[in-house]
Design an enzyme around this catalytic site. Structure first.
Site, PDB file in Angstrom:
ATOM      1  N   SER A   1       1.717 -10.141  -0.999  1.00  0.00           N
ATOM      2  CA  SER A   1       1.678  -8.455  -1.057  1.00  0.00           C
ATOM      3  C   SER A   1       1.799  -7.805   0.406  1.00  0.00           C
ATOM      4  O   SER A   1       2.024  -6.411   0.767  1.00  0.00           O
ATOM      5  CB  SER A   1      -0.571  -8.043  -1.166  1.00  0.00           C
ATOM      6  OG  SER A   1      -0.754  -8.817  -0.396  1.00  0.00           O
TER       7      SER A   1
ATOM      8  N   LYS B   1       1.187  -1.235   0.014  1.00  0.00           N
ATOM      9  CA  LYS B   1      -0.172   0.089   0.353  1.00  0.00           C
ATOM     10  C   LYS B   1       0.273   1.493   0.187  1.00  0.00           C
ATOM     11  O   LYS B   1       0.220   1.986  -0.783  1.00  0.00           O
ATOM     12  CB  LYS B   1      -1.197   0.118   1.466  1.00  0.00           C
ATOM     13  CG  LYS B   1      -2.293  -0.955   1.219  1.00  0.00           C
ATOM     14  CD  LYS B   1      -3.097  -1.040   1.924  1.00  0.00           C
ATOM     15  CE  LYS B   1      -4.730  -0.983   1.662  1.00  0.00           C
ATOM     16  NZ  LYS B   1      -4.067  -3.034   2.241  1.00  0.00           N
TER      17      LYS B   1
ATOM     18  N   GLU C   1     -10.528   7.593   4.937  1.00  0.00           N
ATOM     19  CA  GLU C   1     -11.062   6.560   5.478  1.00  0.00           C
ATOM     20  C   GLU C   1     -10.201   5.230   5.637  1.00  0.00           C
ATOM     21  O   GLU C   1      -9.220   4.821   4.528  1.00  0.00           O
ATOM     22  CB  GLU C   1     -12.941   6.459   5.195  1.00  0.00           C
ATOM     23  CG  GLU C   1     -12.604   5.574   4.108  1.00  0.00           C
ATOM     24  CD  GLU C   1     -12.359   5.669   2.291  1.00  0.00           C
ATOM     25  OE1 GLU C   1     -11.750   6.985   2.259  1.00  0.00           O
ATOM     26  OE2 GLU C   1     -11.794   4.922   1.149  1.00  0.00           O
TER      27      GLU C   1
END
Ligand SMILES: *Cc1c(COP(=O)(O)O)cnc(C)c1O
Length: 410
Positions: free
Chosen positions: A387, A100, A122
């Protein structure tokens, strides 16, 4: 049906100027926000071609994030299934422990170049919030993270991380007090401050230009992986796979292989099964619709209200999927398969025991598919996008599965 040969120049031509991947994507916005998104789109178009921006991002990736992350050959795990070889792209070794940060640093740099003072987002499980708070600290930006009260209670360590990094965590107290309400509250917050702030989405979802921008920032994963794999083995992998929540780690990985003769698999979470509320497999069971400002496959009822979703991996439980994945499926270039909670947990423990790597439960879905692939193919290679790392998951996993003995007694 399209093949890899139809994907030369794909990344330049998709999405089109309206943010469409074929019939998917677009920009469904309240009229007040149209100018704000126009500003973001224009700034990104300018900046993404500027040598200064590209060089700065390159330096950040190397010096701050620790890129390139390695590609690793799972020799012991592969041996269990025969001759097919499993490889991992180690995004768990990216700073903050997941992919991310790749798009959060890009979004932060964009905010800085646009002269914004604040970034707003958010978060559900808190992973996006932590990555964005990290980017905000790096760039010296203020950071408002909207989070449902229920999630705040569940995800205590990530709330602490965000606060230590200097972010304001704003509790959302209406409705079910989870991600959906947090999205609404973040948009309201942004509406009030869009002159000084920029909204940062956590995946390849939302209105144009976010699915494109996040894909472009994540593409570094696929390009690195392709070069590294070819250098290691002298050829391309036969297959690549990645888990799909919103679809950002998958979009980044796939970007390096769409125009190559490689089979591509996206893995959706089947959770407890195919019943409503038991999974979050938006492409397997969804229908075309609009959610959070874009058109894609959505798990929705007849009125277009999103259905409840579930996965053991909180990063995968989203009732839609990035529009690019909807396009890649419908044109036949990528195949999407499902993996259940149990299969993902088995892969989680196999990766721990045979390779010394504790994966995020999200990533374990992709590892489970690679194990299925290796059982079915008695030769060849499959490259998995790992990931993220699983440190965030160990307390929950231990409570539910102990140390995993039951998976090795069969
Ligand atoms: C958030 C997250 C995901 C799911 O998000 P995508 O946008 O589908 O990539 C997958 N793996 C990890 C480790 C995550 O934190």
């Amino acid at each position: 049906m399209k093949t890899y040969q139809d994907f030369t120049n794909y990344l330049k031509n998709y999405p089109d100027e309206n943010g469409r991947f074929g019939e998917f994507g677009g920009q469904y916005l309240p009229p007040e926000l149209v100018p704000a998104f126009e500003e973001i789109t224009q700034a990104y178009q300018e900046i993404s071609h500027s040598a200064q921006f590209i060089n700065e991002l390159r330096r950040i990736r190397k010096e701050f994030q620790g890129r390139p992350t390695p590609v690793y050959h799972c020799e012991r795990l592969s041996r269990l299934f025969g001759a097919c070889q499993i490889y991992l792209k180690r995004e768990d070794l990216n700073h903050t422990g997941a992919h991310k940060l790749n798009h959060c640093m890009g979004e932060g740099l964009l905010a800085k170049h646009m002269g914004k003072k604040k970034i707003i987002a958010e978060t559900g499980a808190g992973q996006h919030g932590v990555a964005l708070a990290t980017a905000a600290a790096y760039f010296g930006l203020e950071c408002d993270i909207y989070m449902g009260e229920v999630d705040i209670a569940k995800q205590h360590p990530n709330v602490i991380r965000m606060k230590m990094l200097g972010a304001n965590v704003i509790p959302v107290t209406h409705g079910l007090k989870t991600l959906k309400e947090a999205v609404d509250a973040a948009f309201e917050g942004y509406l009030k401050e869009y002159k000084d702030a920029i909204y940062c989405i956590g995946s390849v979802v939302g209105p144009h230009p976010f699915p494109m921008m996040v894909r472009d920032f994540q593409a570094v994963v696929g390009f690195e992986a392709r070069d590294q794999f070819v250098e290691m083995t002298g050829e391309l992998p036969d297959a690549v796979c990645a888990c799909v929540g919103g679809g950002s780690n998958a979009a980044g990985m796939f970007a390096g292989f769409l125009d190559q003769p490689v089979d591509i698999y996206g893995i959706e979470p089947l959770g407890r099964g195919s019943g409503i509320g038991d999974h979050a497999a938006s492409m397997a069971y969804g229908t075309k619709g609009v959610l959070h400002g874009f058109e894609s496959y959505v798990l929705q009822d007849e009125k277009g209200e999103p259905l409840p979703v579930y996965s053991i991996a909180s990063g995968l439980d989203y009732p839609a999927v990035g529009p690019e994945h909807a396009y890649l499926r419908d044109c036949g270039r990528v195949r999407y398969e499902t993996v259940s909670d149990e299969e993902a947990m088995e892969a989680f423990f196999y990766l721990c025991r045979y390779e010394g790597i504790i994966p995020a439960i999200e990533s374990a879905h992709a590892v489970a598919y690679a194990m299925r692939y290796a059982k079915a193919h008695h030769h060849g290679t499959i490259l998995v996008n790992l990931s993220g790392r699983g440190d965030k998951d160990i307390d929950y996993v231990y409570e539910k599965y102990g140390t995993g003995e039951q998976f090795f007694q069969k």
